[in-house]
Design a protein around this motif. Structure first.
Motif, PDB file in Angstrom:
ATOM      1  N   LEU A 123       0.849  -1.195   0.000  1.00  0.00           N
ATOM      2  CA  LEU A 123       0.000   0.000   0.000  1.00  0.00           C
ATOM      3  C   LEU A 123       0.885   1.246   0.000  1.00  0.00           C
ATOM      4  CD1 LEU A 123      -2.725   1.488   0.253  1.00  0.00           C
ATOM      5  CD2 LEU A 123      -2.513   1.211   2.741  1.00  0.00           C
ATOM      6  N   ILE A 124       0.662   2.135  -0.969  1.00  0.00           N
ATOM      7  CA  ILE A 124       1.364   3.416  -1.058  1.00  0.00           C
ATOM      8  C   ILE A 124       0.306   4.509  -1.057  1.00  0.00           C
ATOM      9  CG2 ILE A 124       2.938   4.848  -2.390  1.00  0.00           C
ATOM     10  CD1 ILE A 124       4.183   2.346  -3.502  1.00  0.00           C
ATOM     11  N   ASP A 125       0.303   5.290  -0.011  1.00  0.00           N
ATOM     12  CA  ASP A 125      -0.703   6.329   0.183  1.00  0.00           C
ATOM     13  C   ASP A 125      -0.041   7.697   0.045  1.00  0.00           C
ATOM     14  OD1 ASP A 125      -3.005   7.692   0.811  1.00  0.00           O
ATOM     15  OD2 ASP A 125      -2.670   7.574   2.974  1.00  0.00           O
ATOM     16  N   TYR A 126      -0.638   8.583  -0.779  1.00  0.00           N
ATOM     17  CA  TYR A 126      -0.109   9.932  -1.000  1.00  0.00           C
ATOM     18  C   TYR A 126      -0.957  10.947  -0.264  1.00  0.00           C
ATOM     19  CZ  TYR A 126       1.283  14.222  -3.386  1.00  0.00           C
ATOM     20  OH  TYR A 126       1.709  15.497  -3.661  1.00  0.00           O
ATOM     21  N   ASN A 127      -0.273  11.797   0.496  1.00  0.00           N
ATOM     22  CA  ASN A 127      -0.957  12.864   1.236  1.00  0.00           C
ATOM     23  C   ASN A 127      -0.722  14.182   0.504  1.00  0.00           C
ATOM     24  OD1 ASN A 127      -2.129  14.550   3.075  1.00  0.00           O
ATOM     25  ND2 ASN A 127      -0.879  13.916   4.820  1.00  0.00           N
TER      26      ASN A 127
END
Length: 463
Positions: free
Chosen positions: A182-186
């Motif tokens: 999982l790669i989450d961008y803020n």
């Protein structure tokens, strides 16, 4: 011999299947994960954990020495079919992570704000779930919040997608999906959260007692009157053994999944267990090339259009100068090659002329040597004839042109020189009291010298 167990059709089908698997494996993206520079022990361990994430399409036992440059790694990566480099480095300001696409780039440089190793994540869990079968297939990539926030965000999403093989949702086998990345961008902080999970699928709609029986884990039923109490109420089980499920993780399976009770067209819950590593990344810059080239994006430096145009013009001038130098170097190489060939031809002609002259000189020398040998033979014959006739050696003025290797002596020359007092022991004085007769003079150690013909010849005894 007996026949083999497989028929010809089975052997052909197996060979075709192996060839298809090799082609599919070669078509998938492969990666190298290594460190550059003086990295500490934690960074090296983080590198090993990242290799664990990228398995099986990575070199798990890759060894990069300090003397190996980035060009060496690129040269090795080509024949092996490697498409990406994941490089970790450490400086005085922090830890950096580079993601490179081979062979022509681009290169994404991230700053690692925070990170946690696998051992740290696993030690914080009450129940961790990790086994070797999970790493037999690549993980499932999940990208979150990569929306229209700029070209650099879209480029990041594309780079992460190309790290792993694509999935056909209609043909994928659910038993091969054991892990999730999982790669989450803020968008507010412009940071990426890197998380790695293990996937577990369990059936829902059954009581906790039924799940225990399906898992072949039999609880203590000594206090129960009937097994229906266990199936209906789940008596004797703790609340911690039951995990909360809801609409967020319950789905209907399109096919059977490994595990008891996971049947197609049945409700099952997908549970994630974090297995590490964990990182928080921030994009610093994007370059067009492998470690060098035009900077397409920089999070800290902003340049105007005029500055970008000036940079492009300077780069074009450098490229033109480089092309001119290469052309001039090629001309110099061609000129030196022509000079070398001309000098070689000239040398060969001189060698031929020298060989012809040497042949004539050798012939003349041979002729002169034959004449001189004949003359020497004639002179030697004259000297020998003079010695036999006169009885002594000729003087040097008599035959001045004769080349005598060794002075020619007449027979009996030692005897005559001895008689004349020019022998070997002529300088020795004889004692006066001894008469001089046949045995007049004696040499050293009583060796007698006879005046008669011959040397040391014994006398004949009278009969």
């Amino acid at each position: 011999m007996g026949r083999s167990g497989r028929s010809r059709h089975q052997k052909r089908a197996r060979a075709q299947a192996q060839l298809h698997n090799l082609e599919a494996y070669a078509a998938n993206p492969h990666s190298f994960v290594f460190t550059r520079g003086c990295a500490g022990q934690n960074i090296r361990q983080l590198t090993l954990d990242l290799r664990r994430v990228m398995e099986p399409l990575t070199a798990s036992r890759l060894q990069v020495r300090k003397k190996n440059s980035l060009k060496d790694c690129v040269a090795v990566a080509g024949p092996l079919g490697v498409t990406h480099f994941l490089i970790l480095s450490k400086t005085e300001t922090g830890v950096y992570f580079k993601l490179m696409r081979l062979p022509g780039g681009p290169t994404l440089t991230f700053q690692v704000k925070k990170y946690s190793l696998v051992r740290d994540v696993v030690s914080s869990l009450r129940r961790h779930r990790m086994h070797e079968q999970q790493f037999a297939h690549p993980p499932l990539l999940v990208l979150n919040s990569f929306g229209p926030h700029g070209m650099h965000v879209k480029l990041m999403a594309t780079m992460f997608q190309n790290l792993f093989p694509s999935i056909n949702v209609h043909k994928v086998n659910l038993n091969t999906i054991k892990r999730c990345l999982l790669i989450d961008y803020n968008p507010d902080s412009q940071e990426l959260d890197f998380r790695h999970y293990s996937i577990k699928v369990v059936p829902v709609g059954a009581s906790r007692g039924m799940k225990k029986l399906l898992q072949e884990k039999f609880p203590n039923m000594s206090r129960l009157q009937d097994i229906s109490e266990l199936l209906a109420t789940g008596a004797g089980l703790s609340e911690s053994e039951a995990e909360p499920d809801g609409e967020h993780n319950i789905t209907e399976l399109p096919q059977a999944v490994a595990g008891r009770g996971n049947m197609p067209a049945q409700q099952s819950a997908v549970r994630l267990t974090e297995i590490g590593p964990r990182m928080t990344l921030q994009l610093i810059k994007v370059q067009d090339g492998i470690g060098e080239g035009k900077v397409m994006f920089h999070s800290f430096v902003r340049k105007t259009e005029e500055e970008l145009q000036a940079i492009l013009e300077a780069k074009e001038k450098r490229l033109q100068l480089k092309a001119q130098r290469r052309a001039q170097q090629a001309q110099n190489v061609q000129r030196k090659q022509e000079q070398r060939e001309a000098h070689r031809e000239k040398s060969l002609e001189g060698m031929k002329k020298a060989q012809v002259g040497c042949s004539h000189e050798v012939a003349s020398r041979r002729a002169s040597l034959q004449l001189s040998e004949e003359f020497d033979d004639v002179e030697d014959d004259d000297i020998e004839y003079f010695c036999q006739a006169v009885g002594e050696a000729p003087s040097e003025d008599l035959f001045p042109e004769a080349k005598q290797k060794q002075p020619a002596k007449c027979p009996g020359w030692k005897r005559r020189e001895t008689d004349r007092g020019q022998g070997r022991f002529s300088d020795q004085k004889l004692p006066k009291d001894k008469p001089q007769g046949v045995q007049g003079r004696r040499g050293p150690k009583g060796v007698s010298w006879h005046r008669g013909r011959g040397r040391g010849r014994p006398r004949k005894r009278a009969v």
